[in-house]
Design an enzyme around this catalytic site. Structure first.
Site, PDB file in Angstrom:
ATOM      1  N   PHE A   1      52.800  71.148 -44.146  1.00  0.00           N
ATOM      2  CA  PHE A   1      52.258  72.147 -43.210  1.00  0.00           C
ATOM      3  C   PHE A   1      53.049  72.228 -41.909  1.00  0.00           C
ATOM      4  CE2 PHE A   1      48.900  70.776 -46.017  1.00  0.00           C
ATOM      5  CZ  PHE A   1      48.329  71.975 -46.421  1.00  0.00           C
TER       6      PHE A   1
ATOM      7  N   CYS B   1      58.278  81.261 -44.659  1.00  0.00           N
ATOM      8  CA  CYS B   1      57.040  80.884 -45.354  1.00  0.00           C
ATOM      9  C   CYS B   1      56.016  82.002 -45.491  1.00  0.00           C
ATOM     10  CB  CYS B   1      56.404  79.694 -44.642  1.00  0.00           C
ATOM     11  SG  CYS B   1      57.362  78.190 -44.879  1.00  0.00           S
TER      12      CYS B   1
HETATM   13  P1  NAD Z   1      65.286  74.998 -47.092  1.00  0.00           P
HETATM   14  O1  NAD Z   1      65.773  76.211 -47.811  1.00  0.00           O
HETATM   15  O2  NAD Z   1      65.537  74.859 -45.630  1.00  0.00           O
HETATM   16  O3  NAD Z   1      65.859  73.706 -47.801  1.00  0.00           O
HETATM   17  C1  NAD Z   1      65.806  73.478 -49.169  1.00  0.00           C
HETATM   18  C2  NAD Z   1      66.949  72.538 -49.520  1.00  0.00           C
HETATM   19  O4  NAD Z   1      66.875  72.242 -50.908  1.00  0.00           O
HETATM   20  C3  NAD Z   1      68.342  73.143 -49.284  1.00  0.00           C
HETATM   21  O5  NAD Z   1      69.088  72.291 -48.461  1.00  0.00           O
HETATM   22  C4  NAD Z   1      68.949  73.260 -50.676  1.00  0.00           C
HETATM   23  O6  NAD Z   1      70.345  73.047 -50.692  1.00  0.00           O
HETATM   24  C5  NAD Z   1      68.205  72.139 -51.406  1.00  0.00           C
HETATM   25  N1  NAD Z   1      68.186  72.310 -52.852  1.00  0.00           N
HETATM   26  C6  NAD Z   1      67.982  73.438 -53.579  1.00  0.00           C
HETATM   27  N2  NAD Z   1      68.047  73.157 -54.901  1.00  0.00           N
HETATM   28  C7  NAD Z   1      68.270  71.829 -55.002  1.00  0.00           C
HETATM   29  C8  NAD Z   1      68.408  70.948 -56.107  1.00  0.00           C
HETATM   30  N3  NAD Z   1      68.322  71.398 -57.357  1.00  0.00           N
HETATM   31  N4  NAD Z   1      68.638  69.641 -55.852  1.00  0.00           N
HETATM   32  C9  NAD Z   1      68.721  69.179 -54.586  1.00  0.00           C
HETATM   33  N5  NAD Z   1      68.595  69.971 -53.503  1.00  0.00           N
HETATM   34  C10 NAD Z   1      68.366  71.290 -53.704  1.00  0.00           C
HETATM   35  O7  NAD Z   1      63.737  74.913 -47.396  1.00  0.00           O
HETATM   36  P2  NAD Z   1      62.578  74.390 -46.425  1.00  0.00           P
HETATM   37  O8  NAD Z   1      62.327  75.398 -45.366  1.00  0.00           O
HETATM   38  O9  NAD Z   1      62.810  72.978 -46.064  1.00  0.00           O
HETATM   39  O10 NAD Z   1      61.351  74.477 -47.454  1.00  0.00           O
HETATM   40  C11 NAD Z   1      61.243  73.620 -48.560  1.00  0.00           C
HETATM   41  C12 NAD Z   1      59.912  73.845 -49.223  1.00  0.00           C
HETATM   42  O11 NAD Z   1      58.855  73.520 -48.307  1.00  0.00           O
HETATM   43  C13 NAD Z   1      59.649  75.284 -49.638  1.00  0.00           C
HETATM   44  O12 NAD Z   1      58.870  75.301 -50.798  1.00  0.00           O
HETATM   45  C14 NAD Z   1      58.867  75.861 -48.476  1.00  0.00           C
HETATM   46  O13 NAD Z   1      58.066  76.942 -48.856  1.00  0.00           O
HETATM   47  C15 NAD Z   1      58.044  74.663 -48.056  1.00  0.00           C
HETATM   48  N6  NAD Z   1      57.666  74.636 -46.644  1.00  0.00           N
HETATM   49  C16 NAD Z   1      58.534  75.049 -45.678  1.00  0.00           C
HETATM   50  C17 NAD Z   1      58.146  75.000 -44.342  1.00  0.00           C
HETATM   51  C18 NAD Z   1      59.059  75.502 -43.252  1.00  0.00           C
HETATM   52  O14 NAD Z   1      58.568  75.709 -42.140  1.00  0.00           O
HETATM   53  N7  NAD Z   1      60.330  75.685 -43.471  1.00  0.00           N
HETATM   54  C19 NAD Z   1      56.871  74.529 -43.997  1.00  0.00           C
HETATM   55  C20 NAD Z   1      56.032  74.070 -45.007  1.00  0.00           C
HETATM   56  C21 NAD Z   1      56.434  74.141 -46.329  1.00  0.00           C
END
Ligand code: NAD
Length: 438
Positions: free
Chosen positions: A155, A266
């Site tokens: 979150f 998000c």
């Molecule tokens: P992001 O896009 O910033 O980072 C995701 C990372 O995963 C990237 O660095 C990418 O290279 C890596 N990745 C992709 N495929 C991969 C694989 N097969 N093996 C290893 N690494 C891999 O994403 P984020 O913003 O950190 O969000 C991640 C998850 O958390 C999402 O589902 C998002 O909805 C959720 N989320 C995000 C937030 C936010 O504020 N950004 C908040 C809560 C939940």
């Protein structure tokens, strides 16, 4: 205990860095080699307050960074935080997380270790059960006996990611009662002794995250709708309305800022994914569709104000202050400003943008199709209109002099941050009853 975090974006890198800074034995894995190189040097690949310091402390302790999945083999807990973006029909794209499951499954084929895999990525209800099937198929091992999977949605807020990782408002754990679940509960109870923990099953944990984000989006679309009504009531001000209703404890003050609409990585994708999921489940998502439509109409509103002021916007020079989806981040994913720039370019306007944190990401999209200001004054020079898109402090502190070199001193303030200032401009804002001239 050895811990792995797979996917080093906002969620994963914040978690890995915070755990690393607390002296956990931890390995962060990502498949993006450019990101890995930066992170290994202690440089986060995106702007996030406090992250660089925390990461550097972690790296000096026991945090290791790698692109190789075999490095997670000896880990007890594996947090998965890869991206779950949206497909063109609005549904969730689960290819990253499924690929992680396949890779982990193959890796554990010959292992005797009982590993706990924790899904932190936002995933639509039913996904964890699918992930378990993939893991069982590829590892030829049995869930519950040889490995466990737990859903643990995140979150955190971007621009407060480290703070929220250190001190979340809530922890949700979804899974079947098992020693693994107890182990994760103990892990979190030790880390966050005073934070409420909701323990439930997989699908409810998955749905909690969507309900949470859909509600936040609903609050924003609600206040944006009220703002539109306010604009038709001479002299009314949505700011006072939000403040007043926010004091009702049943409503709460947060997420009641009328503006250009919600963006970011998000809310838009999660609302769309929930709409898609709801339809496929046979429930017509009337309210969610209205939330999404209201959001998409906000940009049209800015366009209408522009056309009213400038008559014809073709060849008009427009400055945009704030391109990231909110202040204090370089994240331009699903940013309303980016959509606005695209729309205005289509209409033949000339654009200069200003956003010191997000300028490089913006350049990657628009290259030389737009101009990039390195100061507010130089961004506004010779422009016919300026649109303020975020409530960054630097825009709140704009001075009369900054507008002096504009061709026409037309200002559209989507956040009302310059309301009540004496700036000698023609002022238009979202959510205010009528145009004012100071
Ligand atoms: P992001 O896009 O910033 O980072 C995701 C990372 O995963 C990237 O660095 C990418 O290279 C890596 N990745 C992709 N495929 C991969 C694989 N097969 N093996 C290893 N690494 C891999 O994403 P984020 O913003 O950190 O969000 C991640 C998850 O958390 C999402 O589902 C998002 O909805 C959720 N989320 C995000 C937030 C936010 O504020 N950004 C908040 C809560 C939940």
């Amino acid at each position: 205990m050895k811990i792995a975090v797979i996917g080093l974006g906002f969620v994963g890198l914040s978690l890995a860095s915070v755990l690393g800074s607390k002296n956990f034995n931890i390995i962060g894995i990502d498949t993006d080699l450019k990101k890995i190189e930066k992170i290994k040097k202690g440089i986060p690949p995106f702007i996030e307050p406090k992250l660089e310091t925390t990461l550097k402390i972690g790296l000096k302790k026991k945090l290791k960074i790698s692109s190789k999945f075999k490095d997670v083999e000896s880990c007890d807990l594996i947090f998965v935080a890869v991206g779950t973006p949206q497909l063109s029909d609005g549904s969730i794209d689960l290819k990253n997380i499924k690929l992680v499951a396949k890779t982990l499954g193959k890796q554990y084929q010959n292992s005797t270790k009982k590993v706990i895999i924790i899904i932190k990525s936002t995933v639509i209800p039913g996904t964890t059960l699918e992930i378990i099937k993939i893991l069982e198929k590829t590892s030829k091992r049995k869930h519950g006996k040889d490995f466990d999977v737990i859903t643990n949605p995140e979150f955190l807020r971007e621009s407060k990611a480290v703070e929220d990782t250190i001190s979340p408002h809530l922890i949700v754990i979804g899974g079947e009662t098992s020693n693994s679940l107890k182990k994760l509960l103990n892990f979190y109870r030790n880390m966050h002794p005073n934070i409420p923990i909701i323990k439930t099953n997989y699908q409810t944990a998955e749905m909690i995250k969507y309900a949470n984000n859909a509600f936040l989006a609903t609050k924003i679309s609600f206040i944006n709708q009220i703002a539109s009504i306010c604009e038709k009531i001479p002299g009314s001000n949505v700011e006072d309305i939000a403040k007043a209703i926010g004091l009702d404890p049943r409503i709460g003050e947060l997420f009641l800022k009328a503006g250009p609409g919600y963006g970011g990585s998000c809310l838009p994708k999660d609302v769309k994914a929930l709409i898609n999921f709801s339809k496929n489940s046979g429930v017509e998502p009337i309210l969610l569709k209205a939330v999404d439509t209201t959001n998409r109409l906000q940009i049209k509103k800015i366009e209408r104000i522009l056309e009213k002021i400038l008559k014809n916007i073709q060849n008009k020079h427009i400055a945009i202050l704030g391109v990231a989806f909110k202040a204090n981040t370089d994240d331009i994913r699903d940013s309303i400003s980016i959509n606005l720039i695209k729309l205005l370019l289509k209409k033949g306007s000339k654009i200069t943008i200003h956003d010191p944190m997000a300028i490089e990401n913006t350049r990657k999209i628009f290259k030389n199709k737009i101009a990039y200001g390195n100061s507010i004054k130089n961004t506004l020079k010779n422009t016919n209109c300026v649109i303020i898109m975020t409530d960054s402090n630097i825009y709140q502190n704009i001075l009369k002099n900054d507008f002096l070199t504009m061709k026409n001193k037309f200002v559209i303030d989507t956040r009302r941050i310059l309301n009540h200032k004496n700036l000698d401009i023609e002022y238009h804002a979202i959510g205010l009853g009528k145009k004012r001239k100071f």
